[in-house]
Scaffold this motif. Structure first.
Motif, PDB file in Angstrom:
ATOM      1  N   ARG A 343       0.833  -1.210   0.000  1.00 38.54           N
ATOM      2  CA  ARG A 343       0.000   0.000   0.000  1.00 38.54           C
ATOM      3  C   ARG A 343       0.865   1.256   0.000  1.00 38.54           C
ATOM      4  N   ILE A 344       1.925   1.232   0.814  1.00 35.31           N
ATOM      5  CA  ILE A 344       2.795   2.405   0.912  1.00 35.31           C
ATOM      6  C   ILE A 344       3.520   2.646  -0.406  1.00 35.31           C
ATOM      7  N   VAL A 345       4.068   1.593  -0.986  1.00 37.18           N
ATOM      8  CA  VAL A 345       4.800   1.737  -2.244  1.00 37.18           C
ATOM      9  C   VAL A 345       3.876   2.262  -3.346  1.00 37.18           C
ATOM     10  N   ASN A 438      10.391  -5.632  -3.404  1.00 37.53           N
ATOM     11  CA  ASN A 438      10.005  -4.243  -3.163  1.00 37.53           C
ATOM     12  C   ASN A 438      10.438  -3.415  -4.364  1.00 37.53           C
ATOM     13  N   GLN A 439       9.479  -3.115  -5.244  1.00 37.51           N
ATOM     14  CA  GLN A 439       9.795  -2.418  -6.489  1.00 37.51           C
ATOM     15  C   GLN A 439      10.420  -1.060  -6.232  1.00 37.51           C
ATOM     16  N   ASP A 443      14.006  -0.045  -7.925  1.00 37.36           N
ATOM     17  CA  ASP A 443      14.105   1.147  -8.773  1.00 37.36           C
ATOM     18  C   ASP A 443      15.179   2.098  -8.252  1.00 37.36           C
ATOM     19  N   LEU A 444      15.234   2.262  -6.929  1.00 35.83           N
ATOM     20  CA  LEU A 444      16.236   3.145  -6.348  1.00 35.83           C
ATOM     21  C   LEU A 444      17.655   2.609  -6.556  1.00 35.83           C
ATOM     22  N   TYR A 445      17.818   1.309  -6.447  1.00 37.36           N
ATOM     23  CA  TYR A 445      19.147   0.741  -6.657  1.00 37.36           C
ATOM     24  C   TYR A 445      19.634   0.991  -8.085  1.00 37.36           C
ATOM     25  N   THR A 446      18.703   1.022  -9.030  1.00 38.95           N
ATOM     26  CA  THR A 446      19.070   1.323 -10.410  1.00 38.95           C
ATOM     27  C   THR A 446      19.365   2.806 -10.599  1.00 38.95           C
ATOM     28  N   SER A 447      18.600   3.664  -9.924  1.00 37.60           N
ATOM     29  CA  SER A 447      18.673   5.108 -10.180  1.00 37.60           C
ATOM     30  C   SER A 447      19.721   5.824  -9.354  1.00 37.60           C
TER      31      SER A 447
END
Length: 525
Positions: A343-345, A438-439, A443-447
């Motif tokens: 829900r938070i994500v 945890n998408q 995503d953060l690890y990529t960015s």
């Protein structure tokens, strides 16, 4: 059907078991919860019998899910957190406390009760600290053992067996007290260099001259994936397998994850250059396997042969990552389960779409709520939040969760930069562990880090790495490197976004400045 293997991965809150074939394909998997007792921020305990029962339930379930007969399972291996199991001379639990129907005889890996003892170890300046960047962590076993001897002499006087959790599980499975080279070298100060063995001078210096006797510890270790013998009749019955099933020397859970995503390159170690494993769950580790020893700020290691033979392993880490996101949810009175995280994500995605770069722009976090493992090697470091408002809403929780996740990614970036400064270029991060679910984090690890993120095709890289050890012990492949190559699964590469990296760079500079400010505040007398 061709012979199969069983892999068991014991984490902080659950035991997971899987059945795999000789090519590494996962045929069935089941999870079972384990209990953890928390008393304040520094005390965390397990009950080892509860863990064993959870393992047995999970193995039964995984075999049923795979549709496999007991006689088809040729080998089993265990990985586990580096928790400390305390048993008497007869092998019975020695409980630190008893409550909730459990004998809590296991000090969990994240327990920090032994901070004073860890500091005493560091103050010795002993050579064994060379593999801990000169600083002993309270997550290692020696400080915990010092604490036990000093604070519970009643228990120490009765102790006959002391186990790292993975070794406890092989003891339950075989009845033998042999220990993994991975566990003793990485967590017990057993020398993993050219002259392996215990440094009795260090043990004497920290008041543990009787450790080997009290712990039932051997003079030698067994390599990961070596055959420790068959299951006992009792263990086979409990696990739903047969006494013909061979038991492998196991490993610490993070090493299983690294083996699962990097072990496939064992056939040509030169291909490991530029690659690191990011094993991320309750905590996170950035791990290197290399033909030559790798050193960097805040590293644990290098350790020789603790996963793949003839290769060195080094790791940097964060003590609280997934646990930190759970913690911020509890702050807001919610239950940190998969549905809440989801829900938070989802709401963060909506808020970022509506507010753009202004979303939570005034919030900044240092994520060291349980110390800083790397690169600062400071177990007493504390977290910092700048920019809090009087906001207890769900959207307020989402903003704080987002900034916590960003800070976790910055922590990984800082470790990667420390590794590079140590002369080991990291271009690809191979992700394993719960953060794959945890998408937002992926995503953060990529960015935010600037590396290519490599996602394993394997459903669970931790279980795959442990399955490789089981396959080696069962003789399905001629040794662990061959098993790792044969069982390698595919992978998907996610390229970094230079524009996104540039947007995160300003906040990363704030992250570094906050660390300097924290250091300055701590220096004020």
């Amino acid at each position: 059907m061709a012979p199969l293997v069983c892999a068991v991965d014991v984490g902080t809150t659950s035991a997971r078991a899987a059945i795999l074939d000789s090519k590494g394909r996962l045929l069935g998997r089941v999870d079972h919860a384990i209990a953890i007792r928390r008393v304040g921020p520094d005390i965390a305990e397990h009950a080892s019998e509860d863990i064993w029962h959870a393992v047995c339930h999970a193995v039964h379930g995984a075999r049923a899910a795979a549709g496999a007969r007991p006689e088809e399972i040729a080998g089993i291996a265990f990985d586990a957190t580096c928790s400390l199991v305390i048993r008497d001379g007869e092998g019975e639990p020695l409980a630190l406390s008893s409550s909730e129907g459990q004998d809590w005889d296991t000090i969990a890996w994240l327990d920090h009760r032994a901070q004073a003892e860890a500091a005493e170890c560091s103050a010795t300046g002993h050579a064994v600290l060379d593999t801990a960047s000169g600083v002993m962590s309270p997550e290692m076993q020696i400080p915990k053992l010092m604490w036990l001897k000093r604070n519970r002499p009643d228990i120490w006087a009765k102790t006959g067996h002391l186990f790292d959790l993975a070794d406890f599980l092989t003891w339950k499975a075989t009845g033998g007290t042999e220990r993994s080279h991975c566990t003793l070298a990485c967590k017990w100060t057993f020398n993993a260099g050219s002259e392996p063995g215990w440094n009795t001078g260090f043990l004497d210096a920290v008041g543990l001259s009787d450790l080997l006797e009290r712990g039932g510890l051997p003079e030698w270790t067994r390599p990961v994936g070596s055959d420790l013998g068959p299951l006992t009749v009792e263990a086979a019955e409990a696990l739903g397998l047969t006494p013909q099933c061979r038991v492998a020397a196991g490993m610490i859970d993070a090493y299983a994850g690294a083996l699962g995503v990097l072990g496939g390159y064992a056939g040509n170690p030169a291909e490991l250059s530029g690659r690191a494993a990011l094993v991320a769950g309750t905590s996170s580790c950035v791990m290197l396997f290399s033909p030559e020893p790798a050193r960097f700020a805040g590293a644990w290691g290098p350790y020789h042969g603790v996963a793949l033979p003839d290769l060195w392993a080094s790791e940097g880490g964060q003590s609280a990552t997934g646990a930190l996101l759970d913690h911020v949810i509890r702050w807001h009175g919610a239950e940190p389960n998969a549905a809440t995280h989801g829900r938070i994500v989802a709401r963060i995605a909506e808020l970022r779409a509506a507010e753009g770069e202004e979303f939570a722009a005034g919030l900044h976090v240092l994520p060291d709520f349980h110390g800083n493992r790397s690169p600062h090697a400071d177990p007493r470091a504390l977290g910092v939040i700048s920019g809090l408002a009087l906001d207890t809403s769900f959207d307020g929780l989402c903003r704080l969760y987002w900034r916590m996740a960003v800070a976790i990614a910055y922590g990984v970036r800082q470790i990667v930069e420390a590794i590079r400064e140590g002369g080991h270029p990291v271009e690809r991060l191979h992700l394993a562990g719960g953060h794959l679910r945890n998408q937002l984090l992926t995503d953060l690890y990529t960015s935010a880090i600037g590396c290519t993120l490599v996602e394993p095709a394997a459903e669970d890289a931790m279980l795959l790495g442990t399955g490789m050890a089981a396959a080696a012990a069962a003789g399905l492949h001629p040794g662990l490197p061959a098993a790792a190559v044969a069982m390698r699964q595919g992978e998907i590469e996610h390229q970094p976004d230079p524009a996104a990296f540039a947007r995160f760079d300003r906040d990363y500079r704030i992250f570094l400045e906050m660390q300097r400010h924290r250091q300055a505040l701590e220096a004020i007398v």
